[in-house]
Design an enzyme around this catalytic site. Structure first.
Site, PDB file in Angstrom:
ATOM      1  N   SER A 229       7.552  30.116   5.899  1.00 55.75           N
ATOM      2  CA  SER A 229       8.156  28.806   5.626  1.00 55.75           C
ATOM      3  C   SER A 229       8.140  27.866   6.820  1.00 55.75           C
ATOM      4  O   SER A 229       8.219  26.649   6.647  1.00 55.75           O
ATOM      5  CB  SER A 229       9.605  28.988   5.160  1.00 55.75           C
ATOM      6  OG  SER A 229      10.352  29.709   6.126  1.00 55.75           O
TER       7      SER A 229
ATOM      8  N   GLY B  58       8.981  32.598   2.968  1.00 62.43           N
ATOM      9  CA  GLY B  58       9.549  33.927   2.773  1.00 62.43           C
ATOM     10  C   GLY B  58       8.602  35.087   2.991  1.00 62.43           C
ATOM     11  O   GLY B  58       8.989  36.237   2.787  1.00 62.43           O
TER      12      GLY B  58
ATOM     13  N   ASN C 136       9.713  36.820   9.401  1.00 60.80           N
ATOM     14  CA  ASN C 136      10.186  37.707   8.327  1.00 60.80           C
ATOM     15  C   ASN C 136       9.706  39.150   8.483  1.00 60.80           C
ATOM     16  O   ASN C 136       9.851  39.948   7.554  1.00 60.80           O
ATOM     17  CB  ASN C 136       9.721  37.169   6.973  1.00 60.80           C
ATOM     18  CG  ASN C 136      10.257  35.784   6.688  1.00 60.80           C
ATOM     19  OD1 ASN C 136      11.438  35.515   6.866  1.00 60.80           O
ATOM     20  ND2 ASN C 136       9.389  34.883   6.264  1.00 60.80           N
TER      21      ASN C 136
ATOM     22  N   ASP D   9      19.781  25.419   9.444  1.00 59.86           N
ATOM     23  CA  ASP D   9      19.919  26.727  10.084  1.00 59.86           C
ATOM     24  C   ASP D   9      19.166  26.687  11.403  1.00 59.86           C
ATOM     25  O   ASP D   9      18.715  25.628  11.835  1.00 59.86           O
ATOM     26  CB  ASP D   9      19.417  27.861   9.174  1.00 59.86           C
ATOM     27  CG  ASP D   9      17.960  27.682   8.752  1.00 59.86           C
ATOM     28  OD1 ASP D   9      17.144  27.184   9.572  1.00 59.86           O
ATOM     29  OD2 ASP D   9      17.609  28.020   7.610  1.00 59.86           O
TER      30      ASP D   9
ATOM     31  N   HIS E 252      14.534  26.765  10.479  1.00 56.61           N
ATOM     32  CA  HIS E 252      13.711  25.810   9.735  1.00 56.61           C
ATOM     33  C   HIS E 252      13.946  24.382  10.219  1.00 56.61           C
ATOM     34  O   HIS E 252      15.089  23.933  10.291  1.00 56.61           O
ATOM     35  CB  HIS E 252      14.005  25.916   8.244  1.00 56.61           C
ATOM     36  CG  HIS E 252      13.758  27.280   7.704  1.00 56.61           C
ATOM     37  ND1 HIS E 252      14.769  28.223   7.576  1.00 56.61           N
ATOM     38  CD2 HIS E 252      12.615  27.880   7.277  1.00 56.61           C
ATOM     39  CE1 HIS E 252      14.263  29.343   7.079  1.00 56.61           C
ATOM     40  NE2 HIS E 252      12.959  29.166   6.897  1.00 56.61           N
TER      41      HIS E 252
END
Length: 270
Positions: free
Chosen positions: A41, A72, A104, A228, A231
């Protein structure tokens, strides 16, 4: 559709074999290469308050960019879902694929709550078993290097880019002096492992963005993270893309095939 490791590796190998019946004549006549992006992402097109940096790379290059990053995903899940196989089937000689994962890929696949994204710890031939599905799980380097080999076999080049950092000013003090996350080194190692192909290179995107955040300072950097610490906003994504282009221009980690396709007058951000 889920791709098992056996099916995936067979698919990647098949993609590297030239088959005149499957070649699009239009592809054979490409005047310029195409850049493909594989990532998560932080690279992908998202929306709303957030955006990945891959959406801003086209404005910095003289050649087309196709963003195949998906939110993701990790190197493992991108592999298992068949996206690397898709890329290997798409590329033609002279194309350039940027592979950037890491956000991730952490954690352990051994537990019963395996999320389907965590890679097996290590950088070589280590193999784990998912505590949830029983599938064999390989290392980050296994996944990205296997994909790169198939892409390179088609005559394309691969740039391994290190993942972008999280907000290095979170909490009000600069955290960029600490050692980067392990996947930065893993991406560099992947390029070294395939250096003998003459088609693999490395861009330390992490360090480029870290240097930019140091220059931007606390207030500005924090403003680029609206939801957050991972991102970025569209403005942040634009700056992260510019940091990538500047790192390519400076050839910190050696010259990449993208350097000759940078637009003149791109801004410097660190």
């Amino acid at each position: 559709m889920r791709f098992s490791s056996t099916t995936l590796i067979a698919g990647l190998a098949a993609a590297s074999v030239s088959d005149a019946r499957s070649v699009n004549p239009v592809d054979c006549k490409r005047a310029t290469p195409t850049v493909y992006l594989a990532g998560d992402s932080t690279t992908a097109k998202t929306g709303g308050l957030l955006m990945g940096w891959g959406e801003y790379l086209p404005q910095l290059l003289t050649i087309p960019v196709i963003n195949k990053a998906i939110s993701g995903r990790s190197a493992r899940s991108y592999t298992n879902e068949g996206h690397f196989t898709e890329l290997a089937n798409l590329v033609t000689a002279s194309d350039i694929v940027v592979i950037e994962f890491g956000h991730n890929d952490g954690g352990s696949p051994n537990s019963a709550s395996d999320n389907g994204r965590s890679d097996c710890p290590g950088t070589g031939s280590e193999v784990c078993v998912s505590g949830k599905t029983g599938e064999k799980v390989y290392t980050f380097n296994h996944y990205v290097e296997t994909a790169a080999k198939a892409i390179i076999a088609k005559g394309a080049s691969v740039i391994f880019a290190s993942q972008t950092p999280n907000n290095l000013w979170e909490g009000g003090s600069y955290g960029g002096y600490a050692a980067p996350v392990r996947f930065v080194g893993y991406a560099s190692l992947a390029a070294k492992n395939l250096a003998n192909t003459g088609k693999a290179s490395f861009v330390d995107h992490y360090q480029a963005v870290a240097n930019m955040y140091l220059k931007l300072g606390n207030t500005k950097t924090n403003s680029l993270y609206p939801s957050d610490h991972t991102h970025t906003s569209p403005e942040g994504a634009d700056l992260v893309a510019k940091a990538f282009a500047q790192a390519v221009m400076l050839a910190w980690n050696g010259t990449t095939p993208l350097k000759g396709y940078l637009k003149a007058g791109n801004p410097t951000v660190f």
